[in-house]
Design an enzyme around this catalytic site. Structure first.
Site, mmCIF file in Angstrom:
data_model
loop_
_atom_site.group_PDB
_atom_site.id
_atom_site.type_symbol
_atom_site.label_atom_id
_atom_site.label_comp_id
_atom_site.label_asym_id
_atom_site.label_seq_id
_atom_site.Cartn_x
_atom_site.Cartn_y
_atom_site.Cartn_z
ATOM 1 C CD GLU A 110 -2.873 -1.183 2.457
ATOM 2 O OE1 GLU A 110 -3.912 -1.129 2.415
ATOM 3 O OE2 GLU A 110 -2.162 -1.033 3.719
ATOM 4 C CE LYS A 137 -6.788 0.334 2.392
ATOM 5 N NZ LYS A 137 -5.837 0.154 3.401
#
Length: 118
Positions: free
Chosen positions: A20, A97
């Site tokens: 990420e 997200k």
């Protein structure tokens, strides 16, 4: 009076996982601003208004300033800055997200935070 900006799209490097932080991912930010006054509604002048362009630019700037590990910290940083810098009584921020990987799958993970001018 409330201003709503929903689905501000950001590509950022927030998260706990190495991939990420290395590759980045999409985040969607929703902002609601309860105005302290309604001067802009009476005057119809941008000078009296909360300029949406400035709010969106500030959200992007906060995202670009550093990589947050947690959605909680990212959402709180946005809310704290907006309530400090704009003539608002209350700010609500939701950070979504959409590419979160969980088992079983979920549509998105999100954190919401509210701040009031003291």
């Amino acid at each position: 009076m409330t201003i709503e900006l929903h689905g501000i799209v950001l590509h950022a490097y927030h998260g706990v996982l190495d991939e990420e932080r290395r590759d980045g991912q999409q985040f969607l930010v929703d902002v609601e601003l309860d105005l302290e006054h309604e001067q802009a509604a009476r005057s119809d002048r941008i000078e009296d208004a909360v300029d949406y362009r400035g709010v969106v630019a500030q959200v992007r700037s906060i995202s670009d300033a550093r990589a947050y590990h947690l959605l909680e910290a990212f959402a709180a940083a946005i809310a704290d800055a907006l309530v400090a810098d704009w003539p608002v009584a209350v700010v609500r921020v939701r950070v979504r997200k959409p590419d979160v990987v969980l088992d079983p799958p979920v549509e998105y993970a999100a954190v919401s935070v509210e701040r009031r001018r003291s």
